[in-house]
Design an enzyme around this catalytic site. Structure first.
Site, mmCIF file in Angstrom:
data_model
loop_
_atom_site.group_PDB
_atom_site.id
_atom_site.type_symbol
_atom_site.label_atom_id
_atom_site.label_comp_id
_atom_site.label_asym_id
_atom_site.label_seq_id
_atom_site.Cartn_x
_atom_site.Cartn_y
_atom_site.Cartn_z
ATOM 1 N N GLU A 190 5.170 23.412 -18.925
ATOM 2 C CA GLU A 190 6.020 22.420 -18.258
ATOM 3 C C GLU A 190 5.221 21.732 -17.145
ATOM 4 O O GLU A 190 4.711 22.387 -16.245
ATOM 5 C CB GLU A 190 7.262 23.096 -17.661
ATOM 6 C CG GLU A 190 8.243 22.083 -17.124
ATOM 7 C CD GLU A 190 9.534 22.723 -16.603
ATOM 8 O OE1 GLU A 190 9.441 23.711 -15.867
ATOM 9 O OE2 GLU A 190 10.611 22.206 -16.939
ATOM 10 N N LYS A 217 21.341 29.197 -0.976
ATOM 11 C CA LYS A 217 20.026 28.789 -0.467
ATOM 12 C C LYS A 217 19.497 27.611 -1.277
ATOM 13 O O LYS A 217 19.101 27.741 -2.426
ATOM 14 C CB LYS A 217 19.014 29.937 -0.588
ATOM 15 C CG LYS A 217 17.726 29.617 0.164
ATOM 16 C CD LYS A 217 16.477 30.208 -0.453
ATOM 17 C CE LYS A 217 15.710 29.287 -1.361
ATOM 18 N NZ LYS A 217 15.186 28.060 -0.793
ATOM 19 N N CYS A 220 14.656 19.327 -15.981
ATOM 20 C CA CYS A 220 14.378 20.405 -16.934
ATOM 21 C C CYS A 220 14.709 19.945 -18.349
ATOM 22 O O CYS A 220 14.188 20.500 -19.312
ATOM 23 C CB CYS A 220 15.133 21.668 -16.562
ATOM 24 S SG CYS A 220 16.849 21.379 -16.190
ATOM 25 N N GLU A 243 18.503 29.412 -15.146
ATOM 26 C CA GLU A 243 18.186 28.163 -15.852
ATOM 27 C C GLU A 243 16.775 27.797 -15.428
ATOM 28 O O GLU A 243 16.519 27.602 -14.242
ATOM 29 C CB GLU A 243 19.160 27.049 -15.454
ATOM 30 C CG GLU A 243 20.540 27.195 -16.049
ATOM 31 C CD GLU A 243 20.550 27.236 -17.567
ATOM 32 O OE1 GLU A 243 19.585 26.746 -18.202
ATOM 33 O OE2 GLU A 243 21.498 27.794 -18.136
#
Ligand code: NDP
Length: 476
Positions: A378, A170, A279, A245
């Protein structure tokens, strides 16, 4: 209409994703079919049915399919790179570079098929031998984010198939085009039906159906920390292995003895290339007092020369933000930074171009502290903060003072500090005089703390997640 691939058939879904270009929202890239809950379940069932045959398939068959896919991706790098840049907004050079990377990953795992090995060791008991072998895990669920639309799917799909697993994939709703293309390439390369299934659609529908299925034996996920936690909880419920992750708040230290031009190159690349949507991006620039003012001045000068614009134009250095939601998040954090008392030294404003797109000038804060929200959370956009520190010891302590631990960088000419930092940075990846982003495909990728969970991705370490070890004893 681009359809989902279920049990070897291209199937129309329940609904449609309109894939829009973030450089020009009038540009409709294509309409992609959303899989329903039932279709997602059919995809999982197809992967389950296909598993026993694929698990025992010849390594040469797997090798040929992965190698052919690698070759086709490489031969179409300009076209696929353009599609990627058009749907995600990174520059054309970055889009083509990422496409080449995907080809290299398939090529690497094509080779790994031929290098599968186990060990035979003596038992502690006379007359008994012990074999240690690796077997595929079963049906692997793959959920990917929007920021690397071809490389992240590649580094999950290639090892999954290489080691004999079947896949339900997906991709993120925002970038179905690159995902569809690599599934099409792998399908035409000769994968048997059901071995790789594509189910496009919303995480809350398609993703959740995968998470709650007892027939998904392993889940590999890249995305936000919040969704990662859901993947973990659902996987524990089903006694399945999982690999996460997630985010980063990566530090980049600049010491007094750094080569200023290397430091600025690495910091600009780390913080702002790919529109800061990596990231591994560095959003905390931790700078010692003796070089601080020169570093900030050089950063501002370099940032003034960066062209923000349409991802497909050759003179663009920084493409648009991926969508309205992410743009709002970036602007909200810029306002939070100002309210917290950091000084906006450059950028942070919307940029008008000839087309409706999500253009934001990269932002640099100074006078930031490591306790501010802009230093702890973040942002995932082209926003970085300079944190002034006294010396290396304070820089290291500040770098490690974060909930995250993906990548960590330092600019220094000192062997002593470089060596100490490599050993003491609390991160999965450490860079000396290099950007925090930009990693090789043949070595492990991953982090610590809230950034990652489970075995490393990429290189031969990928086998740790995509295979199960069996220890078999027999009398001679
Ligand atoms: P998400 O974690 O929401 O999305 C990542 C993937 O998970 C997408 O395919 C998404 O589907 C899917 N997903 C979302 N919700 C669920 C769910 N409930 N169950 C199963 N799957 C789900 O991240 P976003 O893309 O929304 O980005 C949000 C933030 O995450 C960013 O601002 C950034 O901070 C961080 N992020 C970090 C990345 C990294 O590499 N570390 C990559 C991307 C984001 P869909 O989006 O199609 O609905």
């Amino acid at each position: 209409m681009f359809k989902n691939l279920i049990a070897g058939e291209w199937i129309n879904g329940s609904d449609v994703i309109r894939n829009l270009n973030p450089s020009d929202t009038n540009d409709l890239i294509g309409e992609y079919s959303r899989a329903s809950v039932d279709q997602t379940k059919q995809a999982i069932a197809a992967a389950k049915t296909a598993f026993p045959r694929w698990a025992r398939s010849s390594i040469l068959e797997r090798h040929a399919i992965l190698r052919n896919a690698a070759n086709e991706i490489l031969s179409r790098k300009d076209e696929l790179g353009r599609l990627l840049s058009r749907e995600e907004g990174k520059t054309l050079a970055e889009g083509v570079g990422e496409t080449v990377r995907a080809s290299q990953i398939f090529d690497f795992f094509a080779g790994e098929c031929l290098r599968l090995a186990g060990e035979t060791v003596p038992s502690t008991r006379p007359g008994v031998s012990v074999d240690v072998t690796r077997e595929p895990v079963g049906v692997v669920g793959i959920i990917t984010p929007w920021n690397f639309p071809i490389a992240i799917p590649a580094w999950k799909i290639a090892p999954a198939l290489c080691y004999g697993n079947t896949v339900v994939f997906k991709p993120a709703e925002l970038v179905p085009g690159s995902a569809w293309s690599i599934v099409d390439i792998l399908h035409r390369a000769g994968l048997p039906e059901g071995v790789l299934n594509l189910v496009m659609g919303k995480g809350s529908v398609v993703g959740q159906t995968m998470l709650t299925s007892a027939d998904v034996n392993a889940m590999t996920f890249t995305g936000s920390t919040a969704t990662g936690k859901q993947v973990a909880l659902a996987s524990i419920e089903h006694n399945r292995r999982f690999q996460l992750e997630m985010g980063g708040k990566n530090p980049f230290i600049v010491l007094d003895d750094a080569d200023l031009s290397i430091a600025v190159d690495a910091a600009v690349n780390s913080a702002f290339f790919s529109t800061g949507q990596r990231c591994t991006a560095s959003s905390r620039l931790i700078v010692t007092a003796g070089i601080h003012d020169r570093f900030v001045a050089a950063m501002v000068e370099r940032m003034s020369s960066l062209m923000v614009g349409d991802a497909l134009k050759p003179d663009t250095h920084i493409g648009p933000v991926v969508d309205q939601g992410q743009l709002k998040q970036d602007i909200d954090y810029i306002n939070i930074g100002k309210n917290e008392g950091a000084k906006l030294a450059f950028g942070g404003e919307l940029v008008e171009r000839g087309t409706p797109g999500f253009y934001l000038r990269p932002a640099l804060f100074t006078e930031a502290t490591n306790q501010m929200r802009i230093s702890r959370e973040e942002i995932f956009g082209p926003v970085a903060s300079v944190i002034r520190v006294k010396d290396y010891d304070e820089a290291l302590a500040t770098a490690n003072d974060t909930p995250f631990g993906l990548s960590s960088g330092i600019a220094t000419t000192s062997l002593k500090y470089a060596t100490h930092f490599k050993r003491n940075a609390e991160a999965g990846m450490v860079m000396v005089n290099l950007p925090t982003a930009g990693v090789d495909f043949h070595v492990p990728f991953g982090g610590r703390k809230a950034s990652s969970f489970g075995p490393r991705e990429q290189g031969k370490y990928a086998a740790e997640f995509f295979t199960m070890v069996k220890t078999a004893y027999a009398t001679a």
